[in-house]
Motif scaffolding. Sequence first.
Motif, PDB file in Angstrom:
ATOM      1  N   LEU A   1       0.839  -1.202   0.000  1.00 54.81           N
ATOM      2  CA  LEU A   1       0.000   0.000   0.000  1.00 54.81           C
ATOM      3  C   LEU A   1       0.873   1.251   0.000  1.00 54.81           C
ATOM      4  N   THR A   2       1.555   1.441  -1.092  1.00 47.75           N
ATOM      5  CA  THR A   2       2.477   2.563  -1.243  1.00 47.75           C
ATOM      6  C   THR A   2       2.287   3.219  -2.614  1.00 47.75           C
ATOM      7  N   PHE A   3       2.855   4.407  -2.750  1.00 49.14           N
ATOM      8  CA  PHE A   3       2.964   5.120  -4.029  1.00 49.14           C
ATOM      9  C   PHE A   3       1.629   5.618  -4.588  1.00 49.14           C
ATOM     10  N   HIS A   4       0.597   5.676  -3.763  1.00 50.06           N
ATOM     11  CA  HIS A   4      -0.645   6.261  -4.263  1.00 50.06           C
ATOM     12  C   HIS A   4      -0.395   7.737  -4.576  1.00 50.06           C
ATOM     13  N   ALA A   5      -1.061   8.245  -5.598  1.00 55.08           N
ATOM     14  CA  ALA A   5      -0.863   9.649  -5.978  1.00 55.08           C
ATOM     15  C   ALA A   5      -1.479  10.605  -4.961  1.00 55.08           C
ATOM     16  N   GLU A   6      -2.500  10.148  -4.202  1.00 55.13           N
ATOM     17  CA  GLU A   6      -3.106  10.971  -3.159  1.00 55.13           C
ATOM     18  C   GLU A   6      -2.401  10.722  -1.827  1.00 55.13           C
ATOM     19  N   ASP A   7      -2.443  11.701  -0.943  1.00 54.79           N
ATOM     20  CA  ASP A   7      -1.785  11.570   0.351  1.00 54.79           C
ATOM     21  C   ASP A   7      -2.499  10.517   1.197  1.00 54.79           C
ATOM     22  N   LYS A   8      -1.781   9.442   1.529  1.00 54.20           N
ATOM     23  CA  LYS A   8      -2.373   8.354   2.309  1.00 54.20           C
ATOM     24  C   LYS A   8      -1.429   7.890   3.421  1.00 54.20           C
ATOM     25  N   LEU A   9      -0.526   8.726   3.872  1.00 55.73           N
ATOM     26  CA  LEU A   9       0.449   8.311   4.871  1.00 55.73           C
ATOM     27  C   LEU A   9      -0.241   7.895   6.169  1.00 55.73           C
ATOM     28  N   ARG A  10      -0.120   6.619   6.508  1.00 51.73           N
ATOM     29  CA  ARG A  10      -0.614   6.075   7.777  1.00 51.73           C
ATOM     30  C   ARG A  10       0.530   5.281   8.396  1.00 51.73           C
ATOM     31  N   THR A  11       0.932   5.675   9.586  1.00 48.45           N
ATOM     32  CA  THR A  11       2.128   5.087  10.170  1.00 48.45           C
ATOM     33  C   THR A  11       2.095   5.187  11.684  1.00 48.45           C
ATOM     34  N   VAL A  12       2.828   4.303  12.333  1.00 46.09           N
ATOM     35  CA  VAL A  12       3.034   4.414  13.784  1.00 46.09           C
ATOM     36  C   VAL A  12       4.300   5.207  14.096  1.00 46.09           C
ATOM     37  N   LEU A  13       4.988   5.704  13.085  1.00 45.11           N
ATOM     38  CA  LEU A  13       6.264   6.398  13.287  1.00 45.11           C
ATOM     39  C   LEU A  13       6.095   7.922  13.194  1.00 45.11           C
ATOM     40  N   TRP A  14       5.343   8.481  14.130  1.00 47.34           N
ATOM     41  CA  TRP A  14       5.108   9.921  14.130  1.00 47.34           C
ATOM     42  C   TRP A  14       5.973  10.644  15.160  1.00 47.34           C
ATOM     43  N   GLY A  15       6.943   9.967  15.743  1.00 47.86           N
ATOM     44  CA  GLY A  15       7.673  10.546  16.866  1.00 47.86           C
ATOM     45  C   GLY A  15       8.506  11.768  16.549  1.00 47.86           C
ATOM     46  N   TRP A  16       8.816  12.005  15.278  1.00 51.39           N
ATOM     47  CA  TRP A  16       9.678  13.148  14.923  1.00 51.39           C
ATOM     48  C   TRP A  16       8.888  14.241  14.211  1.00 51.39           C
ATOM     49  N   LEU A  17       7.582  14.245  14.350  1.00 53.90           N
ATOM     50  CA  LEU A  17       6.727  15.215  13.682  1.00 53.90           C
ATOM     51  C   LEU A  17       7.253  16.636  13.892  1.00 53.90           C
ATOM     52  N   GLY A  18       7.496  17.330  12.797  1.00 49.95           N
ATOM     53  CA  GLY A  18       7.947  18.712  12.843  1.00 49.95           C
ATOM     54  C   GLY A  18       9.438  18.899  13.010  1.00 49.95           C
TER      55      GLY A  18
END
Length: 260
Positions: free
Chosen positions: A177-194
């Motif tokens: 489930l990768t490379f879709h042209a629309e934004d679909k990022l779903r992840t448990v790796l949000w620890g470095w947000l920003g």
Amino acid sequence: MSAEDGVGEELMTGELTLTGRITTASNATFLGAIGDTVVVYKPVAGEAPLWDFPAGTLARREVAAHLVSEALGWDIVPRTWLREGPFGEGMVQLWQEQDPEQDAVDLFPADEVPTSGWLTILEGEDEGGNRLVLAHENSAALRRMAVFDVIVNNADRKGAHILAMPGGHRHGVDHGLTFHAEDKLRTVLWGWLGEALRDEERDGVARVLGGLDGELGRGLVQLLSAVEVDALAERCAQLLEEGRFPAPSGRTPAVPWPLF
């Protein structure tokens, strides 16, 4: 760079013998062997239909993810290629024996989260009302994986899709489930947000963007649509311009379900 580069004739054409089925996978997934090499085999014929991804494309997306991983130079995705198998064409990937004593992502009781080296992602309650915390380790290997997920637009980075290897390396698997042209990022790796990208992370993204005009691009157009390759280039360029880990966006939840 193509799906078969560096694979070798034996792995491409040798007999693929199935030794078991991985029943926890949502698509047909088998454990097998080519000679003495243990592999995972996911036939296109066993892919479950999805409303938002074109039918019969998941195996190619897994191979495309490996090509991007190779361009980054971070060895995130184990060697992955397309070939014929007992149930027709499918994705084949080298099996990785992870360290059972390590977890890169885990659920903790709220009062037992490690005080250093871990980043909290979300908090909630179990069916008994007990407070739980989802956290992942704060490591360079996982940061690189998080960057990889942004540029390939990974819609399914579950905790179980991160393999904790002996010595501290981290492999990522299950990239259908990768490379879709629309934004679909779903992840448990949000620890470095920003947080700002490190120089080596920016350099890796730049290698991918530059490679799209050469060997990497020629390999990806055999696996993805032209629109999807263009969207990959746009994500790379945007990440380099902004220079930091993005926040959740789009219409989909920020984390996959189930988390593991």
